[in-house]
Design a protein around this motif. Sequence first.
Motif: not given
Length: 296
Positions: A216-224, A238-246
Amino acid sequence: MPADCRPIALTAEDVALLAVDPARLCRSLATALSVHPKVEAVSGMGDTFRIGTFIPEPGLRYPIFFMTRTRAPGYAEALDALQSRQADGDYAVLVPTERFLPDDTVQRLADRGVTVLVLSDVVGLADKGLTTAVDPIRYFGGIGGRSPAGPHLAAGQIVARALVREAGQPPGWLDLHQRQLDDLRGAASHYDVFADQTNRTVVRKGGTIVRDVALSSFQSIRAALTKRGHFDATTEGPDLVSSKQIFQRARAIFDIKTGRSSWRIFPSIRTDEGHAVYSFAPDGDVSFAFVFLPED
């Protein structure tokens, strides 16, 4: 022309035919591959150019050529002809793709220390021109080596996609075959940050290694990285419930900063509404390679 149609003024650019400028292409290749440029057509050999000289260290000078052909016999004849002209020296030949490239001719040249480099494997397009994934010495280091490994050819399907950025240069995306991925991993210590989703590791310059990084960290960085404009981790992760924390946890692994200074790859920006968004705006002297699994 019908009477009710007004004349249209056209510039030279408007009517110019679109075509490849060989000299300009060769200069761009020389820049991307750290070759000292001196472009000249090879006499008597159509679509064959010397783009310049690769100088890995004082006293070593290797001519680098570029050629293109549209059939296998054409490549075989041209490569053999060039070999006969360069019989007393070591060199490398660049070709656009491996299509029409005869394996037996390439292997014979490799046995004699001639490097044949397939550009579609090693060169990508960045914002301001061509770029490569790793230091060109890794591509040209075998010149004169008589290595049985042969040329740097494609080695099967694309196994990863990387965003690579040398300090002071624009970042560029590259599709990687397995051999290219191995080359890039070998250069991990060259970058301030090297992140590899294929083995879930992040390596920082200085030797710090973080293993088992969450997907999920790789997915979040890729999205950014791929977001145009500001990245709002509360709505676009990638996970709208906890995306900011991820994303915040991921940034602590993938990004760098000195002391209390701001983050150097993904700085925070405060919106008018008072919440934080993020921008992919790396400092000029930061280098990185972010390797991701290919998207389906």
